[in-house]
Design a protein around this motif. Structure first.
Motif, PDB file in Angstrom:
ATOM      1  N   ALA A  80       0.850  -1.200   0.000  1.00  0.00           N
ATOM      2  CA  ALA A  80       0.000   0.000   0.000  1.00  0.00           C
ATOM      3  C   ALA A  80       0.881   1.243   0.000  1.00  0.00           C
ATOM      4  O   ALA A  80       1.860   1.325   0.744  1.00  0.00           O
ATOM      5  CB  ALA A  80      -0.915   0.002   1.216  1.00  0.00           C
ATOM      6  N   GLY A  81       0.557   2.171  -0.888  1.00  0.00           N
ATOM      7  CA  GLY A  81       1.331   3.399  -1.030  1.00  0.00           C
ATOM      8  C   GLY A  81       2.450   3.307  -2.048  1.00  0.00           C
ATOM      9  O   GLY A  81       3.040   4.313  -2.410  1.00  0.00           O
ATOM     10  N   GLU A  82       2.752   2.103  -2.520  1.00  0.00           N
ATOM     11  CA  GLU A  82       3.814   1.917  -3.501  1.00  0.00           C
ATOM     12  C   GLU A  82       3.235   1.805  -4.909  1.00  0.00           C
ATOM     13  O   GLU A  82       2.062   1.475  -5.082  1.00  0.00           O
ATOM     14  CB  GLU A  82       4.629   0.660  -3.196  1.00  0.00           C
ATOM     15  CG  GLU A  82       5.404   0.758  -1.914  1.00  0.00           C
ATOM     16  CD  GLU A  82       6.246  -0.466  -1.641  1.00  0.00           C
ATOM     17  OE1 GLU A  82       7.252  -0.305  -0.927  1.00  0.00           O
ATOM     18  OE2 GLU A  82       5.922  -1.574  -2.109  1.00  0.00           O
ATOM     19  N   ALA A  83       4.095   2.084  -5.891  1.00  0.00           N
ATOM     20  CA  ALA A  83       3.700   2.016  -7.300  1.00  0.00           C
ATOM     21  C   ALA A  83       4.709   1.175  -8.070  1.00  0.00           C
ATOM     22  O   ALA A  83       5.879   1.079  -7.688  1.00  0.00           O
ATOM     23  CB  ALA A  83       3.627   3.418  -7.887  1.00  0.00           C
ATOM     24  N   PHE A  84       4.231   0.579  -9.178  1.00  0.00           N
ATOM     25  CA  PHE A  84       5.082  -0.224 -10.050  1.00  0.00           C
ATOM     26  C   PHE A  84       4.549  -0.099 -11.468  1.00  0.00           C
ATOM     27  O   PHE A  84       3.342  -0.154 -11.690  1.00  0.00           O
ATOM     28  CB  PHE A  84       5.055  -1.698  -9.611  1.00  0.00           C
ATOM     29  CG  PHE A  84       5.947  -2.577 -10.424  1.00  0.00           C
ATOM     30  CD1 PHE A  84       7.322  -2.537 -10.265  1.00  0.00           C
ATOM     31  CD2 PHE A  84       5.415  -3.447 -11.356  1.00  0.00           C
ATOM     32  CE1 PHE A  84       8.155  -3.352 -11.021  1.00  0.00           C
ATOM     33  CE2 PHE A  84       6.227  -4.273 -12.124  1.00  0.00           C
ATOM     34  CZ  PHE A  84       7.602  -4.223 -11.951  1.00  0.00           C
ATOM     35  N   MET A  85       5.459   0.066 -12.441  1.00  0.00           N
ATOM     36  CA  MET A  85       5.061   0.242 -13.836  1.00  0.00           C
ATOM     37  C   MET A  85       5.494  -0.965 -14.662  1.00  0.00           C
ATOM     38  O   MET A  85       6.606  -1.467 -14.520  1.00  0.00           O
ATOM     39  CB  MET A  85       5.707   1.507 -14.412  1.00  0.00           C
ATOM     40  CG  MET A  85       5.117   1.962 -15.742  1.00  0.00           C
ATOM     41  SD  MET A  85       5.869   1.261 -17.229  1.00  0.00           S
ATOM     42  CE  MET A  85       7.511   1.898 -17.182  1.00  0.00           C
ATOM     43  N   VAL A  86       4.580  -1.418 -15.525  1.00  0.00           N
ATOM     44  CA  VAL A  86       4.867  -2.500 -16.470  1.00  0.00           C
ATOM     45  C   VAL A  86       4.859  -1.883 -17.867  1.00  0.00           C
ATOM     46  O   VAL A  86       3.857  -1.295 -18.277  1.00  0.00           O
ATOM     47  CB  VAL A  86       3.820  -3.628 -16.376  1.00  0.00           C
ATOM     48  CG1 VAL A  86       4.133  -4.720 -17.397  1.00  0.00           C
ATOM     49  CG2 VAL A  86       3.774  -4.207 -14.972  1.00  0.00           C
ATOM     50  N   PRO A  87       5.980  -1.978 -18.594  1.00  0.00           N
ATOM     51  CA  PRO A  87       6.012  -1.419 -19.948  1.00  0.00           C
ATOM     52  C   PRO A  87       5.008  -2.093 -20.879  1.00  0.00           C
ATOM     53  O   PRO A  87       4.600  -3.236 -20.655  1.00  0.00           O
ATOM     54  CB  PRO A  87       7.449  -1.703 -20.413  1.00  0.00           C
ATOM     55  CG  PRO A  87       8.236  -1.896 -19.155  1.00  0.00           C
ATOM     56  CD  PRO A  87       7.277  -2.537 -18.188  1.00  0.00           C
ATOM     57  N   ALA A  88       4.639  -1.387 -21.920  1.00  0.00           N
ATOM     58  CA  ALA A  88       3.716  -1.917 -22.937  1.00  0.00           C
ATOM     59  C   ALA A  88       4.222  -3.249 -23.468  1.00  0.00           C
ATOM     60  O   ALA A  88       5.433  -3.486 -23.560  1.00  0.00           O
ATOM     61  CB  ALA A  88       3.601  -0.914 -24.086  1.00  0.00           C
ATOM     62  N   HIS A  89       3.285  -4.124 -23.804  1.00  0.00           N
ATOM     63  CA  HIS A  89       3.532  -5.408 -24.457  1.00  0.00           C
ATOM     64  C   HIS A  89       4.236  -6.446 -23.579  1.00  0.00           C
ATOM     65  O   HIS A  89       4.705  -7.456 -24.101  1.00  0.00           O
ATOM     66  CB  HIS A  89       4.305  -5.226 -25.775  1.00  0.00           C
ATOM     67  CG  HIS A  89       3.663  -4.256 -26.700  1.00  0.00           C
ATOM     68  ND1 HIS A  89       2.461  -4.502 -27.328  1.00  0.00           N
ATOM     69  CD2 HIS A  89       4.032  -2.996 -27.062  1.00  0.00           C
ATOM     70  CE1 HIS A  89       2.135  -3.448 -28.054  1.00  0.00           C
ATOM     71  NE2 HIS A  89       3.058  -2.525 -27.904  1.00  0.00           N
ATOM     72  N   ILE A  90       4.303  -6.219 -22.276  1.00  0.00           N
ATOM     73  CA  ILE A  90       4.878  -7.215 -21.363  1.00  0.00           C
ATOM     74  C   ILE A  90       3.706  -7.962 -20.711  1.00  0.00           C
ATOM     75  O   ILE A  90       2.916  -7.367 -19.986  1.00  0.00           O
ATOM     76  CB  ILE A  90       5.749  -6.556 -20.271  1.00  0.00           C
ATOM     77  CG1 ILE A  90       6.893  -5.745 -20.883  1.00  0.00           C
ATOM     78  CG2 ILE A  90       6.257  -7.611 -19.290  1.00  0.00           C
ATOM     79  CD1 ILE A  90       7.924  -6.562 -21.613  1.00  0.00           C
ATOM     80  N   PRO A  91       3.566  -9.253 -20.974  1.00  0.00           N
ATOM     81  CA  PRO A  91       2.473  -9.995 -20.341  1.00  0.00           C
ATOM     82  C   PRO A  91       2.698 -10.068 -18.832  1.00  0.00           C
ATOM     83  O   PRO A  91       3.840 -10.256 -18.377  1.00  0.00           O
ATOM     84  CB  PRO A  91       2.536 -11.376 -20.992  1.00  0.00           C
ATOM     85  CG  PRO A  91       3.866 -11.467 -21.627  1.00  0.00           C
ATOM     86  CD  PRO A  91       4.375 -10.090 -21.846  1.00  0.00           C
ATOM     87  N   HIS A  92       1.632  -9.904 -18.065  1.00  0.00           N
ATOM     88  CA  HIS A  92       1.745  -9.941 -16.609  1.00  0.00           C
ATOM     89  C   HIS A  92       0.383 -10.221 -15.984  1.00  0.00           C
ATOM     90  O   HIS A  92      -0.644 -10.050 -16.619  1.00  0.00           O
ATOM     91  CB  HIS A  92       2.326  -8.622 -16.076  1.00  0.00           C
ATOM     92  CG  HIS A  92       1.458  -7.442 -16.331  1.00  0.00           C
ATOM     93  ND1 HIS A  92       1.400  -6.808 -17.568  1.00  0.00           N
ATOM     94  CD2 HIS A  92       0.598  -6.778 -15.527  1.00  0.00           C
ATOM     95  CE1 HIS A  92       0.548  -5.802 -17.494  1.00  0.00           C
ATOM     96  NE2 HIS A  92       0.038  -5.765 -16.266  1.00  0.00           N
ATOM     97  N   ALA A  93       0.411 -10.654 -14.736  1.00  0.00           N
ATOM     98  CA  ALA A  93      -0.795 -10.909 -13.959  1.00  0.00           C
ATOM     99  C   ALA A  93      -0.700 -10.113 -12.662  1.00  0.00           C
ATOM    100  O   ALA A  93       0.377  -9.677 -12.270  1.00  0.00           O
ATOM    101  CB  ALA A  93      -0.918 -12.401 -13.661  1.00  0.00           C
ATOM    102  N   VAL A  94      -1.849  -9.931 -12.006  1.00  0.00           N
ATOM    103  CA  VAL A  94      -1.899  -9.235 -10.720  1.00  0.00           C
ATOM    104  C   VAL A  94      -2.676 -10.119  -9.755  1.00  0.00           C
ATOM    105  O   VAL A  94      -3.764 -10.613 -10.083  1.00  0.00           O
ATOM    106  CB  VAL A  94      -2.592  -7.855 -10.852  1.00  0.00           C
ATOM    107  CG1 VAL A  94      -2.663  -7.157  -9.506  1.00  0.00           C
ATOM    108  CG2 VAL A  94      -1.854  -6.979 -11.860  1.00  0.00           C
ATOM    109  N   GLU A  95      -2.099 -10.329  -8.560  1.00  0.00           N
ATOM    110  CA  GLU A  95      -2.760 -11.154  -7.557  1.00  0.00           C
ATOM    111  C   GLU A  95      -2.388 -10.666  -6.169  1.00  0.00           C
ATOM    112  O   GLU A  95      -1.423  -9.927  -5.997  1.00  0.00           O
ATOM    113  CB  GLU A  95      -2.383 -12.623  -7.730  1.00  0.00           C
ATOM    114  CG  GLU A  95      -0.905 -12.891  -7.660  1.00  0.00           C
ATOM    115  CD  GLU A  95      -0.534 -14.321  -8.049  1.00  0.00           C
ATOM    116  OE1 GLU A  95       0.276 -14.917  -7.322  1.00  0.00           O
ATOM    117  OE2 GLU A  95      -1.033 -14.810  -9.073  1.00  0.00           O
ATOM    118  N   GLY A  96      -3.163 -11.080  -5.190  1.00  0.00           N
ATOM    119  CA  GLY A  96      -2.899 -10.699  -3.811  1.00  0.00           C
ATOM    120  C   GLY A  96      -1.633 -11.358  -3.303  1.00  0.00           C
ATOM    121  O   GLY A  96      -1.350 -12.514  -3.612  1.00  0.00           O
TER     122      GLY A  96
END
Length: 114
Positions: A80-96
């Motif tokens: 919480a309070g942190e940020a992260f950037m994924v560049p375009a065209h990079i496959p990724h998932a988000v989970e707890g």
């Protein structure tokens, strides 16, 4: 395009604008179309978004709890309070993180068309 679903009467915590629902991922558009797609999402414990690839850079900011951004070669914990950037065209998932519930903002800026 403009902002929507945001308070205009008084300031409120962003995490309080959306609720987690058991067995679901809830989402709320804060802006979409045109130059950006901006979403607020609430993930119940054990929920995730399977691998996706966006046509623009995507910024994630956790507003409550902790999440993992799962990339092809690594897993990045975002608190919480942190940020992260994924560049375009990079496959990724988000989970707890360790399957926990969390709330996150996602901002995607589509690539310019040439």
């Amino acid at each position: 395009m403009g902002f929507r679903n945001l308070p205009t009467d008084e300031a409120r915590p962003i995490a309080g604008l959306i609720e987690s629902r058991q067995g679901q991922v809830s989402s709320m558009a804060l802006a979409s179309g045109g130059a950006v797609d901006f979403m607020l999402m609430a993930f119940a414990a054990g929920e995730s978004v399977s691998e996706e690839e966006y046509f623009g850079d995507t910024l994630y900011q956790v507003v409550e709890g902790m999440a993992d951004v799962v990339l092809p070669d690594r897993r990045v914990a975002v608190a919480a309070g942190e940020a992260f950037m994924v560049p375009a065209h990079i496959p990724h998932a988000v989970e707890g993180y360790e399957g926990s519930a969390f709330k996150i903002m996602q901002l995607t800026i589509p690539e310019e068309r040439k």
